[in-house]
Design an enzyme around this catalytic site. Structure first.
Site, PDB file in Angstrom:
ATOM      1  CE  LYS A  13      -2.399  -0.889   4.163  1.00 13.66           C
ATOM      2  NZ  LYS A  13      -1.870  -2.339   4.007  1.00 13.66           N
ATOM      3  NE  ARG A  89      -5.182  -0.111  10.091  1.00 11.61           N
ATOM      4  CZ  ARG A  89      -4.500  -0.372  10.199  1.00 11.61           C
ATOM      5  NH1 ARG A  89      -3.655   0.969   9.167  1.00 11.61           N
ATOM      6  NH2 ARG A  89      -3.150  -1.342  10.031  1.00 11.61           N
ATOM      7  NE  ARG A 128       6.647  -2.781   6.872  1.00 13.71           N
ATOM      8  CZ  ARG A 128       5.389  -3.092   6.910  1.00 13.71           C
ATOM      9  NH1 ARG A 128       5.030  -2.162   5.436  1.00 13.71           N
ATOM     10  NH2 ARG A 128       4.244  -3.199   7.547  1.00 13.71           N
ATOM     11  NE  ARG A 161       5.375  -1.196  11.653  1.00 18.03           N
ATOM     12  CZ  ARG A 161       3.969  -0.676  10.675  1.00 18.03           C
ATOM     13  NH1 ARG A 161       4.541  -0.556   9.641  1.00 18.03           N
ATOM     14  NH2 ARG A 161       3.212  -0.743  11.230  1.00 18.03           N
ATOM     15  NE  ARG A 172       0.387  -4.545  12.702  1.00 17.38           N
ATOM     16  CZ  ARG A 172       1.579  -4.436  11.850  1.00 17.38           C
ATOM     17  NH1 ARG A 172       2.386  -4.716  11.794  1.00 17.38           N
ATOM     18  NH2 ARG A 172       1.797  -3.361  10.228  1.00 17.38           N
TER      19      ARG A 172
HETATM   20  P1  AMP Z   1       0.078   0.394   9.831  1.00 16.06           P
HETATM   21  O1  AMP Z   1       1.498   0.595   9.963  1.00 16.06           O
HETATM   22  O2  AMP Z   1      -1.060   1.016   8.712  1.00 16.06           O
HETATM   23  O3  AMP Z   1      -0.298  -0.967   9.652  1.00 16.06           O
HETATM   24  O4  AMP Z   1      -0.275   1.054  10.934  1.00 16.06           O
HETATM   25  C1  AMP Z   1       0.259   0.145  12.052  1.00 16.06           C
HETATM   26  C2  AMP Z   1      -0.757   0.803  13.562  1.00 16.06           C
HETATM   27  O5  AMP Z   1      -1.164   1.512  13.657  1.00 16.06           O
HETATM   28  C3  AMP Z   1      -1.944  -0.264  12.938  1.00 16.06           C
HETATM   29  O6  AMP Z   1      -1.357  -1.080  13.872  1.00 16.06           O
HETATM   30  C4  AMP Z   1      -2.884   0.231  14.436  1.00 16.06           C
HETATM   31  O7  AMP Z   1      -2.359   0.008  15.638  1.00 16.06           O
HETATM   32  C5  AMP Z   1      -2.390   1.555  13.619  1.00 16.06           C
HETATM   33  N1  AMP Z   1      -3.704   2.093  13.033  1.00 16.06           N
HETATM   34  C6  AMP Z   1      -3.319   2.822  11.998  1.00 16.06           C
HETATM   35  N2  AMP Z   1      -4.363   3.556  10.949  1.00 16.06           N
HETATM   36  C7  AMP Z   1      -5.424   2.697  11.888  1.00 16.06           C
HETATM   37  C8  AMP Z   1      -7.236   3.603  11.626  1.00 16.06           C
HETATM   38  N3  AMP Z   1      -7.284   3.842  10.879  1.00 16.06           N
HETATM   39  N4  AMP Z   1      -8.046   2.997  13.142  1.00 16.06           N
HETATM   40  C9  AMP Z   1      -7.185   2.526  14.262  1.00 16.06           C
HETATM   41  N5  AMP Z   1      -5.741   2.300  13.875  1.00 16.06           N
HETATM   42  C10 AMP Z   1      -4.925   2.440  13.310  1.00 16.06           C
END
Ligand code: AMP
Length: 219
Positions: A13, A89, A128, A161, A172
């Site tokens: 993405k 999300r 990553r 991370r 996740r």
């Molecule tokens: P990502 O980098 O997109 O995998 O996001 C990292 C973490 O941020 C996720 O595992 C969630 O804990 C939180 N997060 C990101 N976007 C959202 C969202 N739209 N709603 C709730 N939590 C989010």
């Protein structure tokens, strides 16, 4: 043109969002990156978000997400449009975004769902790395830094991370299945969903997305 990118972890993405943002001059909103920056701040919001995303590895509640989004979206100019990555999300966030854009005379033109087999997600995530300082993402196999362990952009240290341990990745992915998958139906019913195979080389995926946009008279 306003776009939403959906897909499991490591489906590409961020990579595709950056390419689309550059090609079409879109503002790029990466929710995970915004939250990671806030988590670094020395504030009560920062420590709350740090606990949720880095320690517990769970979704941030809508109330906080809307607070962050209001503040963030209020500050960016919509201009030629926005590309959203990691937001919405859950259905409630999609409804919130719809309302927000309607108020500005805008809408989501297309949601792009990047698919990736679970096995591939784990393989990609194993390589990553992320810059501790500026958040730039690398992959040791497909997009390594020029100098091992060091960010090309700012010289920061590259780390795994904190939410990418095997156990947290599993959680996740489950969250994606349960909470985010319903969004695919949501956008499909609106007739604005395109499903793209994310298990192809970056440029092939990009061309595929461009052809879907062209087919719909977007871009
Ligand atoms: P990502 O980098 O997109 O995998 O996001 C990292 C973490 O941020 C996720 O595992 C969630 O804990 C939180 N997060 C990101 N976007 C959202 C969202 N739209 N709603 C709730 N939590 C989010």
């Amino acid at each position: 043109m306003n776009l939403v990118l959906l897909g499991p972890q490591a489906s590409g993405k961020g990579t595709q969002a950056e390419k689309l943002a550059e090609k079409f001059n879109l503002a790029y909103v990466e929710m995970g990156g915004i939250l990671r920056k806030i988590a670094h701040q020395n504030s009560s919001l920062g420590s709350k978000i740090n606990e949720l995303i880095n320690i517990k590895g769970v979704l941030v509640p809508d109330k906080l997400i809307f607070q962050v989004m209001n503040d963030y979206l209020g500050r960016i100019e919509i201009l030629k449009g926005i590309i959203f990555d990691g937001f919405p999300r859950v259905i409630s966030q999609a409804r919130y975004l719809e309302k927000f854009l309607t108020k500005k005379g805008q809408k989501i033109d297309l949601a792009i769902y990047l698919t990736l087999p679970r096995k591939e997600t784990f393989k990609r995530l194993a390589g990553r790395r992320i810059c501790e300082k500026c958040g730039k993402v690398y992959n040791l196999l497909t997009a390594p830094p020029k100098r091992e362990g060091i960010c090309d952009l700012c010289g920061g240290k590259l780390i795994v991370r904190p939410d990418e341990t095997p156990e947290k990745i599993k959680r996740r992915l489950e969250e994606f299945e349960k909470q985010t998958k319903p969004l695919i139906k949501f956008y499909k019913e609106k007739g604005i969903l395109e499903e793209v195979d994310g298990n192809q080389p970056i440029e092939v995926v990009f061309e595929d997305i461009l052809s879907r946009l062209a087919k719909r008279g977007l871009g």
